[in-house]
Enzyme design. Structure first.
Site, PDB file in Angstrom:
ATOM      1  N   GLY A   4       0.810  -1.304   0.038  1.00  0.00           N
ATOM      2  CA  GLY A   4      -0.123   0.101   0.137  1.00  0.00           C
ATOM      3  C   GLY A   4       0.750   1.308  -0.055  1.00  0.00           C
ATOM      4  CB  SER A   5      -0.042   4.654   0.933  1.00  0.00           C
ATOM      5  OG  SER A   5      -0.507   4.716   2.145  1.00  0.00           O
ATOM      6  N   GLY A  39       2.449   2.245   5.254  1.00  0.00           N
ATOM      7  CA  GLY A  39       3.415   1.376   5.713  1.00  0.00           C
ATOM      8  C   GLY A  39       4.236   1.738   6.585  1.00  0.00           C
ATOM      9  CD  GLU A  55       5.614  -4.710  -3.816  1.00  0.00           C
ATOM     10  OE1 GLU A  55       5.191  -4.429  -5.096  1.00  0.00           O
ATOM     11  OE2 GLU A  55       6.199  -5.857  -3.795  1.00  0.00           O
ATOM     12  CB  CYS A 107       3.523  -0.773  -6.976  1.00  0.00           C
ATOM     13  SG  CYS A 107       2.221  -0.563  -5.849  1.00  0.00           S
TER      14      CYS A 107
END
Length: 482
Positions: free
Chosen positions: A227-228, A232, A249, A283
């Site tokens: 995620g963001s 994170g 990630e 991403c």
């Protein structure tokens, strides 16, 4: 209209939480499903089910676990079109594109789980001690784990995380994004019908508060989060406070370097796909493009021509190449980044303006005359935007590509061996040379900088999913002396 439920201990349950969340079709702006967001009680029930099921699952042989996972993967492949249709409804991806991703993810799940068959769960090491002395290294499953996934690849991201966790003997609680949980619910139905034991795989629906409760749960031994960057950091803080593991990630601002010696037309077409597929909501989308001045004009012309073939539309239409962005908030981020670039001197070569129609659409957009002060070159855009900067040398492009707080991946187009060697030193987790994406099941990497932490893939994923213990055996047993 569908009402979604949690899947806990092999049973479908209505969440206890009271806040109702709508899942909206981004092509029509109409609700397609509802669910009540899970609270701490829902999370505790799911984690308890995973804890209860874990010893029996770990007691299966590795081959038995792999066979069970692979039966589920086969079922997913059979239902790939159905799952792609659900993803289209919840986040907009064209069905044909989504089906190909899901089929690849099902195959990837099998490949990742089958790596358990050769992973050294037990091995012996010897040292310089007395003859007959040895140390056995035994790797144990961690226990109950959590997988928290983003909205842009609801099926792929779940499957990408689960193979090593499950095959190593862990149980899992999945928390999908509140924006796109419908296809994940169907995944769990398929897991149940394919024979995965109850409690091995659980699902709790909810928003960021639900994710926080799962991340902070004392019995969760590892959190795999995609995620963001901001979210994170919160996950890393929570797991660090509990002294538990996390694999993160996070965001990316992936650079593309285009050297002087490549075919500019073919490269322009390739970059269009990497920048615009899934409406740029990947991403590892190509978000910064540095092209050598000798091929810049031809490259940009080819990129613009390719961008104009990405027709906007509802993903249920077979002619659609570019579906909508996931919601109004994401479209506003994309619009703001484009406007910032234009205000600072960028030129819109195609696209650039959202159409006047229902749905959260934004066209494939090519920007030139950009510099590294603009948001489209510094912040994750997550939209179908291709900003192109012209550089005077490969070295300049390499330096500008490296100057980012992100470090997920990069793509390099060159026929120069020295430039390939130099690109391999970029501070990113993955470098692709002369194609975007790719790499076999043995690939492993770790994101750099703000793009995350924790190596993943191949043996690294199994190392993260297990805890090593050393059992030291002396050369001889003690005697009684009698």
């Amino acid at each position: 209209m569908e009402t979604l439920q949690n899947f806990i201990g092999g049973r479908w349950e209505e969440p206890v939480g009271e806040d109702v969340v709508a899942v909206v079709d981004p092509a029509t702006e109409e609700a397609v499903a509802y669910f009540r967001a899970g609270n701490a009680e829902d999370v505790d029930r799911a984690v308890s089910a995973a804890v209860t099921a874990q010893p029996a699952w770990a007691a299966f042989t590795v081959a038995e676990r792999v066979n069970s996972i692979n039966a589920w993967a086969d079922e997913i492949a059979v239902h790939a079109t159905e799952l792609a249709e659900l993803e289209c409804r919840e986040m907009g991806r064209p069905i044909a594109i989504g089906r190909s991703f899901i089929e690849g993810a099902a195959a990837g799940l099998k490949a990742a789980s089958e790596q358990a068959l050769t992973y050294p769960f037990a091995e012996t090491v010897t040292g310089p001690g007395p003859a007959g002395e040895r140390t056995d290294i035994v790797r144990h499953a961690l226990g109950a784990t959590a997988v928290i996934t983003p909205w842009n690849f609801p099926v792929v991201m779940v499957l990408g995380a689960l193979g090593p966790l499950l095959a190593a003997g862990n149980t899992v609680v999945v928390k999908p994004s509140e924006r796109s949980p419908v296809s994940t619910v169907r995944l769990l139905e398929l897991a149940s019908s394919s024979g995965l034991p109850a409690g091995v795989l659980n699902l709790v629906l909810g928003d960021g508060r639900t994710g926080a409760a799962l991340t902070e749960h004392e019995d969760v031994q590892l959190v795999h989060f995609t995620g963001s960057v901001a979210a994170g950091r919160a996950v890393g803080t929570a797991t660090g406070r509990r002294l538990r593991r996390c694999v993160l990630e996070l965001g990316g601002k992936d650079a593309v370097l285009i050297d002087a010696g490549v075919d500019p037309v073919a490269t322009g077409q390739a970059v269009a796909f990497g920048a615009f597929v899934n409406s740029g909501q990947i991403c590892t989308s190509m978000e910064r493009i540095y092209v050598h001045e000798r091929v810049a004009n031809e490259f940009v012309e080819a990129l613009v021509a390719a961008a104009r073939t990405f027709t906007l539309g509802d993903g249920t239409d077979p002619g659609t190449v570019l579906g909508p962005l996931v919601d109004a908030r994401q479209r506003e981020t994309v619009r703001r980044h484009v406007q910032d670039a234009v205000d600072k001197g960028a030129t819109v070569r195609t696209g650039g303006t959202a159409p006047e129609r229902p749905g959260y659409f934004f066209p494939a957009t090519v920007l030139t005359d950009v510099d590294d002060t603009m948001l489209v070159m510094t912040e994750e855009t997550f939209g179908p935007i291709a900003p192109v900067a012209v550089v005077s040398s490969f070295e300049e492009g390499l330096a500008r590509a490296a100057a980012s707080r992100y470090g997920l991946a990069a793509t390099v187009y060159t026929d120069d061996p020295e430039h390939i060697a130099a690109a391999a030193r970029l501070p990113v987790g993955v470098v692709w040379v002369n194609q975007w994406q790719g790499g076999g099941p043995e690939r492993l990497y770790e994101p750099a900088r703000d793009s995350g932490m924790g190596a993943t893939g191949a043996r690294a994923a199994y190392d993260a999913a297990t805890r090593p213990a050393a059992v030291h055996l002396a050369a001889t047993a003690p005697t009684t002396g009698r």
